[in-house]
Design a protein around this motif. Structure first.
Motif, PDB file in Angstrom:
ATOM      1  N   ASP A  98       0.797  -1.229   0.000  1.00 46.52           N
ATOM      2  CA  ASP A  98       0.000   0.000   0.000  1.00 46.52           C
ATOM      3  C   ASP A  98       0.832   1.282   0.000  1.00 46.52           C
ATOM      4  OD1 ASP A  98      -2.410  -1.268  -0.050  1.00 46.52           O
ATOM      5  OD2 ASP A  98      -2.474  -1.530   2.135  1.00 46.52           O
ATOM      6  N   THR A  99       1.901   1.295   0.789  1.00 52.40           N
ATOM      7  CA  THR A  99       2.583   2.582   0.981  1.00 52.40           C
ATOM      8  C   THR A  99       3.993   2.522   0.378  1.00 52.40           C
ATOM      9  OG1 THR A  99       3.538   1.847   3.057  1.00 52.40           O
ATOM     10  CG2 THR A  99       1.387   2.939   3.186  1.00 52.40           C
ATOM     11  N   PRO A 100       4.550   3.689   0.059  1.00 50.15           N
ATOM     12  CA  PRO A 100       5.911   3.705  -0.498  1.00 50.15           C
ATOM     13  C   PRO A 100       6.929   2.989   0.409  1.00 50.15           C
ATOM     14  CG  PRO A 100       4.889   5.838  -0.797  1.00 50.15           C
ATOM     15  CD  PRO A 100       3.929   5.027   0.029  1.00 50.15           C
ATOM     16  N   ILE A 101       6.808   3.160   1.732  1.00 53.95           N
ATOM     17  CA  ILE A 101       7.825   2.545   2.599  1.00 53.95           C
ATOM     18  C   ILE A 101       7.670   1.018   2.608  1.00 53.95           C
ATOM     19  CG2 ILE A 101       6.657   2.706   4.864  1.00 53.95           C
ATOM     20  CD1 ILE A 101      10.305   3.622   4.265  1.00 53.95           C
ATOM     21  N   GLU A 102       6.425   0.541   2.485  1.00 53.38           N
ATOM     22  CA  GLU A 102       6.242  -0.920   2.384  1.00 53.38           C
ATOM     23  C   GLU A 102       6.844  -1.436   1.081  1.00 53.38           C
ATOM     24  OE1 GLU A 102       2.124  -1.531   4.957  1.00 53.38           O
ATOM     25  OE2 GLU A 102       1.998  -1.143   2.812  1.00 53.38           O
ATOM     26  N   LYS A 103       6.689  -0.661   0.035  1.00 51.03           N
ATOM     27  CA  LYS A 103       7.294  -1.064  -1.249  1.00 51.03           C
ATOM     28  C   LYS A 103       8.821  -1.077  -1.107  1.00 51.03           C
ATOM     29  CE  LYS A 103       3.541   0.961  -4.040  1.00 51.03           C
ATOM     30  NZ  LYS A 103       2.793  -0.080  -4.730  1.00 51.03           N
ATOM     31  N   TYR A 104       9.345  -0.070  -0.404  1.00 55.63           N
ATOM     32  CA  TYR A 104      10.802   0.011  -0.196  1.00 55.63           C
ATOM     33  C   TYR A 104      11.302  -1.235   0.535  1.00 55.63           C
ATOM     34  CZ  TYR A 104      15.366   1.842   1.125  1.00 55.63           C
ATOM     35  OH  TYR A 104      16.722   2.010   1.268  1.00 55.63           O
ATOM     36  N   ILE A 105      10.593  -1.603   1.608  1.00 55.37           N
ATOM     37  CA  ILE A 105      11.011  -2.765   2.403  1.00 55.37           C
ATOM     38  C   ILE A 105      10.927  -4.031   1.549  1.00 55.37           C
ATOM     39  CG2 ILE A 105      10.375  -4.214   4.390  1.00 55.37           C
ATOM     40  CD1 ILE A 105       9.424  -1.552   5.757  1.00 55.37           C
ATOM     41  N   PHE A 106       9.848  -4.153   0.807  1.00 52.24           N
ATOM     42  CA  PHE A 106       9.697  -5.327  -0.055  1.00 52.24           C
ATOM     43  C   PHE A 106      10.864  -5.400  -1.054  1.00 52.24           C
ATOM     44  CE2 PHE A 106       8.394  -6.930  -4.214  1.00 52.24           C
ATOM     45  CZ  PHE A 106       8.147  -8.261  -3.887  1.00 52.24           C
ATOM     46  N   LEU A 107      11.166  -4.287  -1.682  1.00 50.62           N
ATOM     47  CA  LEU A 107      12.226  -4.287  -2.699  1.00 50.62           C
ATOM     48  C   LEU A 107      13.596  -4.569  -2.079  1.00 50.62           C
ATOM     49  CD1 LEU A 107      10.886  -1.317  -4.841  1.00 50.62           C
ATOM     50  CD2 LEU A 107      11.167  -3.686  -5.645  1.00 50.62           C
ATOM     51  N   SER A 108      13.835  -4.058  -0.865  1.00 49.93           N
ATOM     52  CA  SER A 108      15.123  -4.330  -0.195  1.00 49.93           C
ATOM     53  C   SER A 108      15.272  -5.823   0.053  1.00 49.93           C
ATOM     54  CB  SER A 108      15.204  -3.645   1.162  1.00 49.93           C
ATOM     55  OG  SER A 108      15.115  -2.283   1.012  1.00 49.93           O
ATOM     56  N   ASN A 145      13.962   1.724  12.757  1.00 52.78           N
ATOM     57  CA  ASN A 145      12.647   1.097  13.000  1.00 52.78           C
ATOM     58  C   ASN A 145      12.347  -0.010  11.999  1.00 52.78           C
ATOM     59  OD1 ASN A 145      12.551   4.142  13.640  1.00 52.78           O
ATOM     60  ND2 ASN A 145      11.038   3.236  15.003  1.00 52.78           N
ATOM     61  N   ILE A 146      12.792   0.174  10.754  1.00 50.40           N
ATOM     62  CA  ILE A 146      12.427  -0.810   9.722  1.00 50.40           C
ATOM     63  C   ILE A 146      13.552  -1.814   9.475  1.00 50.40           C
ATOM     64  CG2 ILE A 146      10.844   0.787   8.552  1.00 50.40           C
ATOM     65  CD1 ILE A 146      12.992   1.192   6.398  1.00 50.40           C
ATOM     66  N   TYR A 147      14.630  -1.705  10.248  1.00 49.00           N
ATOM     67  CA  TYR A 147      15.817  -2.550  10.045  1.00 49.00           C
ATOM     68  C   TYR A 147      15.469  -4.041  10.107  1.00 49.00           C
ATOM     69  CZ  TYR A 147      20.332  -4.675  11.189  1.00 49.00           C
ATOM     70  OH  TYR A 147      21.454  -5.453  11.206  1.00 49.00           O
ATOM     71  N   ARG A 148      15.923  -4.809   9.123  1.00 50.66           N
ATOM     72  CA  ARG A 148      15.788  -6.273   9.134  1.00 50.66           C
ATOM     73  C   ARG A 148      17.142  -6.937   9.296  1.00 50.66           C
ATOM     74  NH1 ARG A 148      10.787  -3.990   8.408  1.00 50.66           N
ATOM     75  NH2 ARG A 148       9.245  -5.473   7.686  1.00 50.66           N
ATOM     76  N   LYS A 149      18.038  -6.621   8.356  1.00 49.87           N
ATOM     77  CA  LYS A 149      19.384  -7.218   8.400  1.00 49.87           C
ATOM     78  C   LYS A 149      20.373  -6.239   7.776  1.00 49.87           C
ATOM     79  CE  LYS A 149      19.972 -10.694   5.172  1.00 49.87           C
ATOM     80  NZ  LYS A 149      20.506 -10.340   3.861  1.00 49.87           N
ATOM     81  N   PRO A 150      21.646  -6.417   8.084  1.00 47.26           N
ATOM     82  CA  PRO A 150      22.603  -5.435   7.553  1.00 47.26           C
ATOM     83  C   PRO A 150      22.708  -5.510   6.031  1.00 47.26           C
ATOM     84  CG  PRO A 150      23.725  -7.150   8.826  1.00 47.26           C
ATOM     85  CD  PRO A 150      22.272  -7.425   8.925  1.00 47.26           C
ATOM     86  N   ASP A 151      22.764  -4.348   5.382  1.00 44.90           N
ATOM     87  CA  ASP A 151      23.000  -4.365   3.940  1.00 44.90           C
ATOM     88  C   ASP A 151      24.071  -3.359   3.536  1.00 44.90           C
ATOM     89  OD1 ASP A 151      21.479  -2.129   4.400  1.00 44.90           O
ATOM     90  OD2 ASP A 151      19.826  -2.690   3.082  1.00 44.90           O
TER      91      ASP A 151
END
Ligand SMILES: NC(=O)C1=CN([C@@H]2O[C@H](COP(=O)(O)OP(=O)(O)OC[C@H]3O[C@@H](n4cnc5c(N)ncnc54)[C@H](O)[C@@H]3O)[C@@H](O)[C@H]2O)C=CC1
Ligand SMILES: CC(=O)C(=O)O
Ligand SMILES: [Mg+2]
Length: 537
Positions: free
Chosen positions: A35-45, A84-90
């Motif tokens: 739905d949101t740009p930040i969700e798209k960002y997380i998905f793409l990362s 806040n949105i950190y999953r793993k180091p990149d």
């Protein structure tokens, strides 16, 4: 046993037998469902880290639609929300507390053949200020465009964040903040250690400095850019060269290219020439001064003396017009284009536009909406085709929107913005916008440096990259646009890289011997043959 038998059980049969279309289309449909740009960002990362070929195929084939989710404006929010949105180091994280051990830490990085590193200290991220280690997503975003826009192999790229603390109080008080909870330190010794460690561990690596606050940006570019200014490492080896600053030089190149084409369009309508130009820079930081100096170089290479060229520029900062006798101590980077003592001391943009009557107004100020209705209407009143470039990022910091610029100038504006704006229909006519962002120049500059094995990034190389970009428009673009459309970026980057490599050879800094006997076409073909072309599954 056949490969298919071995793989059975690891994925559904349709994936094992499937082709490129399947995985890319599936990813696109998943992306569209967010739905949101930040969700798209997380998905793409996550896609980039788990299925890199699918990610890059998706990006390359849909670059106009996806770029805003991996780059500006969304990357700005991703930097702000990083902890806040950190999953793993990149990205490679180098902390001030690890000083003395940087080379050792760098050697832990799994990829060894690094060709390009983008490094930030997080101190000035887009126009959003000090975002501490959240700035690592800028390094990641830039390198994503190196891969997608220039065809550099993902394994050869390295995003780096230097954690030297932060002056952002909100981050210092945020329990989730992942960086060092200390005030920012400014330490040349740490920077020297970082620079020499990178040169030692990754010998073929070009370093791109990104989003350092202005004083550091100019200082470290000056300190490391030339081989002759080499820093001496602990073992006595001199390490200089092989670096550039994207905000100063990449932006300089891209805006020079847009300016050249804007002056052509304006001249066709008004008959005015380069000679008549008066350019107001609203914002005199690393980007403003970097672009202004690049334009000065254009004027001096086109028949103007340095003094004549400088007369055409009006730098404006938060205190008003930058002048020698304004009463404050100017930092070094503003002095070259400061106006001479004895002239007017304008304070507001309205005053400046009213009195200077500029042909071009360039915004690199971080002040969203600063080009207000009065200013833009004045520009249109004074000039047949006013050149207005609100270049600050991300979108909400743009000095004006495309829609307002079209409306307030009755469609006369020649416009480019740092973040993307959609086309606008006004009085039944549709106007396409231009994105004047260094992502049109740095991929080609980097590719040209890497493939020519340039040991320096000199002014001729940057200047040639600007000319190559300005000349890269096709017949469907040149009548109305300033830049090539983004879907052609890989070809455009290869063309820019060719000119950069030729300039490197001509100035004797290219260490790739092969180049010296090649024609332009052969270099272009060689460069294209090296571009990464992902084919998932
Ligand atoms: N389109 C592009 O490719 C690029 C855009 N930028 C954007 O440019 C902006 C500036 O970047 P830097 O120069 O590195 O930042 P900076 O912080 O070094 O410079 C900002 C400048 O704006 C001036 N300023 C601030 N408030 C002002 C006001 N109210 N009135 C007049 N001037 C004011 C400051 O005095 C300073 O000279 C950022 O938003 C950045 O995202 C930067 C690089 C490339
Ligand atoms: C585009 C870019 O480099 C910036 O806004 O800082
Ligand atoms: Mg930048």
């Amino acid at each position: 046993m056949s490969t298919a038998t071995v793989q059975r059980g690891l994925a559904p049969a349709s994936i094992l037998q499937g082709g490129v279309v399947d995985s890319v289309q599936r990813a696109l449909s998943q992306l569209n469902a967010k739905d949101t740009p930040i969700e798209k960002y997380i998905f793409l990362s996550q896609l980039r880290s788990t299925a890199k070929d699918t990610f890059y195929r998706l990006l390359i084939d849909n670059i106009i639609d996806i770029c805003p989710y991996v780059y500006t404006p969304t990357v700005g929010a991703a930097c702000q929300l990083y902890s806040n949105i950190y999953r793993k180091p990149d990205a490679l994280y180098l902390s001030y507390q690890d000083r003395g051990h940087l080379a050792e830490i760098m050697s832990n990085w799994p990829q060894k053949d690094i060709r390009i590193a983008v490094v930030s200290d997080g101190s000035r991220i887009l126009g959003l200020g000090d975002l501490g280690i959240g700035g690592c997503q800028i390094s990641v975003g830039k390198l994503t465009l190196y891969v997608g826009g220039a065809g550099i192999k993902p394994e050869g790229t390295l995003p780096i964040i230097l954690d030297m603390g932060t002056n952002n109080e909100a981050l210092l008080n945020d329990p989730l903040y992942l960086g060092l909870k200390m005030k920012r330190v400014y330490d040349d010794e740490f920077m020297d250690e970082f620079y020499t460690a990178t040169r030692t561990v990754f010998k073929d690596c070009l370093i791109q400095f990104e989003d350092f606050s202005s004083e550091s940006a100019f200082k470290y570019l000056d300190r490391y850019r030339y081989k002759k200014n080499a820093v001496i490492s602990n073992d006595g080896t001199p390490y200089g060269g092989k670096c550039f600053n994207d905000d100063i030089q990449g932006t300089g190149a891209v805006i020079l290219a847009g300016f050249i084409n804007a002056v052509k369009l304006a001249s066709a309508a008004s008959g005015r020439s380069l000679f008549d130009q008066r350019i107001v820079f609203f914002g005199a930081g690393s980007a403003g001064v970097g672009v202004a100096m690049q334009l000065v170089e254009f004027f001096t290479r086109n028949g103007f003396t340095l003094e004549e060229a400088k007369q055409k520029f009006y730098l404006v900062d938060s205190k008003g017009l930058v002048t020698d006798d304004r009463g404050d101590k100017l930092p070094e980077h503003k002095k070259a284009l400061s106006r001479k003592a004895g002239g007017p001391q304008y304070r507001t943009l309205e005053e400046i536009v009213e009195n200077v009557r500029p042909t071009a107004l360039i915004g690199l100020s971080t002040v969203g909406g600063a080009f207000n209705e009065k200013v833009v209407r004045m520009m249109a009143e004074f000039k047949t085709r006013p050149i207005i470039f609100p270049l600050s990022n991300p979108s909400h910091l743009s000095e004006c929107t495309f829609e307002d610029a079209i409306k307030w100038t009755n469609g006369k504006v020649i416009f480019a913005s740092g973040s993307p704006f959609k086309a606008v229909t006004y009085n039944s006519k549709t106007y396409e916008s231009n994105q004047g962002n260094n992502f049109l120049s740095f991929p080609g500059i980097g590719l040209g440096c890497i493939l020519s094995k340039a040991n320096e990034v000199n002014d001729d190389m940057i200047y040639e990259s600007a000319l190559a970009l300005s000349e890269s428009l096709d017949e469907t673009e040149s009548a109305t646009l300033l830049y090539p459309r983004l879907h052609r970026i890989r070809d455009v980057s290869a063309t820019i890289a060719t000119r950069v490599a030729q300039a490197a050879a001509k100035t004797g800094v290219a260490e790739n011997e092969k180049l010296y006997g090649m024609s332009t076409e052969q270099i272009l073909e060689y460069i294209k043959s090296k571009q990464y072309n992902p084919s998932p599954f």
